[in-house]
Motif scaffolding. Structure first.
Motif, PDB file in Angstrom:
ATOM      1  N   TYR A 196     -52.067  23.219 -13.865  1.00  0.00           N
ATOM      2  CA  TYR A 196     -51.709  22.636 -12.577  1.00  0.00           C
ATOM      3  C   TYR A 196     -52.960  22.033 -11.952  1.00  0.00           C
ATOM      4  O   TYR A 196     -54.010  22.687 -11.885  1.00  0.00           O
ATOM      5  CB  TYR A 196     -51.091  23.683 -11.653  1.00  0.00           C
ATOM      6  CG  TYR A 196     -49.659  24.009 -12.030  1.00  0.00           C
ATOM      7  CD1 TYR A 196     -48.595  23.389 -11.393  1.00  0.00           C
ATOM      8  CD2 TYR A 196     -49.382  24.921 -13.051  1.00  0.00           C
ATOM      9  CE1 TYR A 196     -47.282  23.663 -11.750  1.00  0.00           C
ATOM     10  CE2 TYR A 196     -48.074  25.200 -13.417  1.00  0.00           C
ATOM     11  CZ  TYR A 196     -47.034  24.567 -12.760  1.00  0.00           C
ATOM     12  OH  TYR A 196     -45.731  24.834 -13.123  1.00  0.00           O
ATOM     13  N   LEU A 222     -51.720  30.332 -16.809  1.00  0.00           N
ATOM     14  CA  LEU A 222     -51.554  29.468 -15.641  1.00  0.00           C
ATOM     15  C   LEU A 222     -52.945  29.086 -15.149  1.00  0.00           C
ATOM     16  O   LEU A 222     -53.718  29.931 -14.683  1.00  0.00           O
ATOM     17  CB  LEU A 222     -50.783  30.189 -14.531  1.00  0.00           C
ATOM     18  CG  LEU A 222     -50.547  29.374 -13.257  1.00  0.00           C
ATOM     19  CD1 LEU A 222     -49.724  28.140 -13.547  1.00  0.00           C
ATOM     20  CD2 LEU A 222     -49.865  30.221 -12.190  1.00  0.00           C
ATOM     21  N   GLY A 242     -52.897  18.274 -19.529  1.00  0.00           N
ATOM     22  CA  GLY A 242     -52.474  19.553 -20.097  1.00  0.00           C
ATOM     23  C   GLY A 242     -52.154  19.428 -21.578  1.00  0.00           C
ATOM     24  O   GLY A 242     -52.584  20.248 -22.402  1.00  0.00           O
ATOM     25  N   THR A 278     -50.578  19.823  -5.208  1.00  0.00           N
ATOM     26  CA  THR A 278     -50.610  20.449  -6.532  1.00  0.00           C
ATOM     27  C   THR A 278     -49.432  19.959  -7.365  1.00  0.00           C
ATOM     28  O   THR A 278     -48.298  19.915  -6.877  1.00  0.00           O
ATOM     29  CB  THR A 278     -50.563  21.979  -6.418  1.00  0.00           C
ATOM     30  OG1 THR A 278     -51.707  22.427  -5.683  1.00  0.00           O
ATOM     31  CG2 THR A 278     -50.562  22.634  -7.795  1.00  0.00           C
ATOM     32  N   TYR A 279     -49.705  19.609  -8.611  1.00  0.00           N
ATOM     33  CA  TYR A 279     -48.626  19.182  -9.502  1.00  0.00           C
ATOM     34  C   TYR A 279     -48.886  19.691 -10.917  1.00  0.00           C
ATOM     35  O   TYR A 279     -50.035  19.977 -11.292  1.00  0.00           O
ATOM     36  CB  TYR A 279     -48.470  17.662  -9.487  1.00  0.00           C
ATOM     37  CG  TYR A 279     -49.616  16.888 -10.111  1.00  0.00           C
ATOM     38  CD1 TYR A 279     -49.536  16.442 -11.435  1.00  0.00           C
ATOM     39  CD2 TYR A 279     -50.767  16.589  -9.383  1.00  0.00           C
ATOM     40  CE1 TYR A 279     -50.574  15.729 -12.022  1.00  0.00           C
ATOM     41  CE2 TYR A 279     -51.813  15.878  -9.953  1.00  0.00           C
ATOM     42  CZ  TYR A 279     -51.706  15.454 -11.277  1.00  0.00           C
ATOM     43  OH  TYR A 279     -52.745  14.754 -11.850  1.00  0.00           O
ATOM     44  N   HIS A 280     -47.825  19.805 -11.687  1.00  0.00           N
ATOM     45  CA  HIS A 280     -47.910  20.264 -13.075  1.00  0.00           C
ATOM     46  C   HIS A 280     -48.393  19.111 -13.942  1.00  0.00           C
ATOM     47  O   HIS A 280     -47.732  18.084 -14.041  1.00  0.00           O
ATOM     48  CB  HIS A 280     -46.540  20.749 -13.543  1.00  0.00           C
ATOM     49  CG  HIS A 280     -46.562  21.408 -14.885  1.00  0.00           C
ATOM     50  ND1 HIS A 280     -45.412  21.673 -15.610  1.00  0.00           N
ATOM     51  CD2 HIS A 280     -47.584  21.856 -15.654  1.00  0.00           C
ATOM     52  CE1 HIS A 280     -45.723  22.258 -16.749  1.00  0.00           C
ATOM     53  NE2 HIS A 280     -47.046  22.377 -16.802  1.00  0.00           N
ATOM     54  N   SER A 281     -49.546  19.280 -14.569  1.00  0.00           N
ATOM     55  CA  SER A 281     -50.116  18.234 -15.393  1.00  0.00           C
ATOM     56  C   SER A 281     -49.332  18.078 -16.685  1.00  0.00           C
ATOM     57  O   SER A 281     -48.998  19.053 -17.354  1.00  0.00           O
ATOM     58  CB  SER A 281     -51.574  18.550 -15.714  1.00  0.00           C
ATOM     59  OG  SER A 281     -52.061  17.698 -16.725  1.00  0.00           O
ATOM     60  N   LYS A 282     -49.091  16.847 -17.049  1.00  0.00           N
ATOM     61  CA  LYS A 282     -48.473  16.537 -18.342  1.00  0.00           C
ATOM     62  C   LYS A 282     -49.526  15.974 -19.303  1.00  0.00           C
ATOM     63  O   LYS A 282     -49.771  16.501 -20.383  1.00  0.00           O
ATOM     64  CB  LYS A 282     -47.342  15.533 -18.166  1.00  0.00           C
ATOM     65  CG  LYS A 282     -46.229  16.019 -17.244  1.00  0.00           C
ATOM     66  CD  LYS A 282     -45.525  17.258 -17.789  1.00  0.00           C
ATOM     67  CE  LYS A 282     -44.346  17.641 -16.887  1.00  0.00           C
ATOM     68  NZ  LYS A 282     -43.703  18.889 -17.344  1.00  0.00           N
ATOM     69  N   ASN A 327     -49.457  25.243 -19.041  1.00  0.00           N
ATOM     70  CA  ASN A 327     -49.312  25.535 -17.614  1.00  0.00           C
ATOM     71  C   ASN A 327     -50.558  25.143 -16.826  1.00  0.00           C
ATOM     72  O   ASN A 327     -51.101  25.929 -16.050  1.00  0.00           O
ATOM     73  CB  ASN A 327     -49.010  27.022 -17.414  1.00  0.00           C
ATOM     74  CG  ASN A 327     -47.688  27.430 -18.025  1.00  0.00           C
ATOM     75  OD1 ASN A 327     -46.641  26.878 -17.683  1.00  0.00           O
ATOM     76  ND2 ASN A 327     -47.741  28.378 -18.954  1.00  0.00           N
ATOM     77  N   LYS A 345     -46.970  26.038  -4.868  1.00  0.00           N
ATOM     78  CA  LYS A 345     -46.277  25.275  -5.899  1.00  0.00           C
ATOM     79  C   LYS A 345     -45.815  26.158  -7.054  1.00  0.00           C
ATOM     80  O   LYS A 345     -44.683  26.019  -7.549  1.00  0.00           O
ATOM     81  CB  LYS A 345     -47.224  24.189  -6.438  1.00  0.00           C
ATOM     82  CG  LYS A 345     -46.678  23.374  -7.610  1.00  0.00           C
ATOM     83  CD  LYS A 345     -45.531  22.484  -7.185  1.00  0.00           C
ATOM     84  CE  LYS A 345     -45.096  21.589  -8.337  1.00  0.00           C
ATOM     85  NZ  LYS A 345     -43.997  20.676  -7.927  1.00  0.00           N
ATOM     86  N   THR A 346     -46.661  27.070  -7.512  1.00  0.00           N
ATOM     87  CA  THR A 346     -46.370  27.841  -8.729  1.00  0.00           C
ATOM     88  C   THR A 346     -45.717  29.181  -8.471  1.00  0.00           C
ATOM     89  O   THR A 346     -45.099  29.753  -9.368  1.00  0.00           O
ATOM     90  CB  THR A 346     -47.660  28.082  -9.527  1.00  0.00           C
ATOM     91  OG1 THR A 346     -48.541  28.939  -8.768  1.00  0.00           O
ATOM     92  CG2 THR A 346     -48.362  26.767  -9.838  1.00  0.00           C
TER      93      THR A 346
END
Length: 428
Positions: free
Chosen positions: A92, A384, A83, A76-80, A90, A229-230
C-alpha cells in the motif's frame, strides 16, 4: 460549527511523567535527561472526523486549537504496478503530493503539509510573535504556502542552495519572509540562523522541529491514512529520513493504534532510507550505539551538496534522545538502507511507469529501501507493507504554472544574534 480544541496532556518519554501543555511546550521542564515529550490524547480510539475537511479528519490525534483552510490528507491506495514489480501482494502506497487521479491534492507536493497544518493550528489565536521555521526545502515550501493562505506571519530560514525548491502556484502573501544563509552553507547553518533569531523571545518563537508534538502528530497522519484504508497496522513501514521525525511519528501512532485494540497488536518494522554519501543516520544505526556518529561540519556540507535528496541532510537529527529514532528502530525491529543518486533516478522514472506520477528524490529513496529489503528477505510476499511516498507529482503541479520566491534576505549565520535580529526585523 465551532471547532473544539483537541484534549490531551503531555508525557515525558524517558520518565513517564504526565503534565499539562502550557501552550507551546517543547520539552519537559523537569526532565533530568534529553527526551521527547509525547501527546496523550483524551480519545484513545482512532476516530476519523467526517465533519472536518482535509487533514483535520484526524484532528482527534492532533494537538490543534483550530482548523485552517486548504488542507489535504494523505491518500493510501493498493499498489498494482510497483507491488507486482517487487513481488508484493499487499503493498500500500500512502501518497502525499499532487496526484488528482487518486484524489491527492497537496499543491506543494510534499507531506510536509501535514506538519504545517498541524503546527500552525496549534498556535493560539492572537499570538503576537512571529513563528520561525528552518528547512532544507520542502518544509519551507509547505509552511510558506499554508501561512500565506491563512495570513500567519512567519520567517522561513533555508540554505541558498535550496531556494530552487521555493516555487508556488502564485505570489505569496507578504506575511511570509524568506531568509537564506549563503551558498555553501547547509541545513544546519539555517538552523543556527533561526536559533539566533529566536533569542529575541518577545518577537519570535521557534517551531521546534521534532520536539514539537504537532509536527510529529501531523506527520503521523500518513499511518492513520494507511490504517483507515487497510483496517490494520502494517507489518512493515518504509520512509526516507533526514531527521527521522516522520518515522518517529509513525512509531508513536503505531503505539496509539495498539492501545485502541481494533487494528492489531503488532509493532510494524520501521525501515528507513538515506541518500549516500550523506549517511549519518545509517552509520549511527549500523554502529549499534545510541550515540550519533561523528560528522565533521565541512564533510557534512560537502555530502549535502552531492546528494539528490537534499532534504535528507540533517546534521543534528533527533536520534539519541529518549523517544528518538534509535528507540523507534530498536523497538520496532527495523533497519536502515542506502540509495545512490543513480538508484534514486532509476526509481523516479520507474515509479512513473509503474504508478503514473513522478516522485521527489526523497520518496524514491524510500522505494530503493523497499526494493533492498525485498531482496534481502526482510519483507515477505504476503506482508502488509506501507510505503510512505512523502512527495510527488511535482512535474504535473509545476506544469500548471508557478512562480519562484526569492529570498527577502541572505545573511551569514555567523553574525552576532543582535545584528541578525535587527536585519530580519527590518523586513517587517
Amino acid at each position: 460549527m465551532k471547532f473544539k480544541p483537541t484534549e490531551y496532556k503531555l508525557v515525558n518519554v524517558a520518565s513517564g511523567r504526565v503534565f499539562e501543555d502550557r501552550g507551546w511546550t517543547l520539552a519537559d521542564p523537569e526532565s533530568d535527561s534529553p527526551s521527547l515529550v509525547r501527546a496523550v490524547y483524551a480519545n484513545k480510539k482512532f476516530t476519523p472526523r467526517d465533519d472536518l475537511d482535509g487533514l483535520y479528519r484526524y484532528a482527534e490525534w492532533m494537538p490543534v486549537l483550530r482548523t485552517l483552510k486548504n488542507s489535504h490528507a494523505p491518500v493510501t491506495y493498493h499498489s498494482k504496478g510497483l507491488g507486482k514489480h517487487l513481488g508484493l501482494d499487499n503493498l500500500y502506497i500512502t501518497f502525499s503530493g499532487w496526484f488528482p487521479k487518486i484524489g491527492a491534492g497537496m499543491g506543494t507536493c510534499t507531506f510536509k503539509e501535514t506538519e504545517a497544518y498541524s503546527v500552525l493550528a496549534r498556535i493560539p489565536r492572537g499570538e503576537k510573535r512571529t513563528l520561525v521555521v528552518q528547512s532544507a526545502g520542502n518544509t519551507a515550501r509547505a509552511f510558506a504556502q499554508v501561512c500565506s493562505d491563512n495570513d500567519i506571519p512567519i520567517v522561513v530560514c533555508i540554505p541558498s542552495d535550496s531556494q530552487q525548491d521555493l516555487w508556488f502556484r502564485r505570489k505569496l502573501n507578504p506575511c511570509v519572509k524568506l531568509v537564506a544563509v549563503p551558498h555553501g552553507c547547509d541545513y544546519y547553518d539555517a538552523i543556527r540562523l533561526g536559533d539566533k533569531l529566536c533569542q529575541d523571545g518577545s518577537r519570535y518563537f521557534a517551531e521546534g522541529g521534532a520536539k514539537n508534538i504537532a509536527r510529529r502528530d501531523g506527520m503521523g497522519t500518513t499511518l492513520l491514512s494507511a490504517v483507515e484504508k487497510t483496517g490494520r497496522i502494517p507489518d512493515a513501514y518504509f520512509q526516507a529520513v533526514g531527521s527521522g521525525t516522520g518515522a518517529i511519528a509513525a512509531w508513536e501512532n503505531n503505539l496509539r493504534l495498539i492501545g485502541d485494540g481494533r487494528f492489531g497488536s503488532n509493532k510494524m518494522k520501521i525501515f528507513v532510507g538515506q541518500n549516500a554519501p550523506f549517511t549519518l543516520l545509517y552509520d549511527s544505526w549500523k554502529s549499534g550505539r545510541r550515540e550519533l556518529a561523528e560528522l565533521e561540519p565541512e564533510a557534512g556540507r560537502r555530502q549535502a551538496e552531492t546528494i539528490l535528496a537534499k532534504v535528507l541532510s540533517n546534521r543534528k537529527p533527533p536520534y539519541s534522545l529518549a523517544g528518538g529514532l534509535f528507540d523507534a528502530l530498536s523497538d520496532s525491529g527495523g533497519d536502515a538502507f542506502l540509495a545512490t543518486n543513480d538508484q534514486i533516478v532509476y526509481w523516479i522514472m520507474r515509479f512513473r511507469e509503474l504508478e503514473g506520477t513522478f516522485l521527489y528524490p526523497a520518496a524514491a529513496t524510500a522505494v530503493q529501501a523497499l526494493a533492498a529489503a525485498v531482496a534481502e528477505g526482510k519483507v515477505g510476499k504476503e506482508d502488509l507493507v506501507m510505503l510512505n511516498a512523502t512527495g510527488g507529482g511535482f512535474m504535473e503541479a509545476m506544469g500548471r504554472g508557478y512562480v519562484l520566491k526569492e529570498p527577502d534576505l541572505v545573511i551569514d549565520p555567523d553574525l552576532p544574534a543582535d545584528e541578525i535580529i535587527n536585519r530580519v526585523s527590518a523586513l517587517f
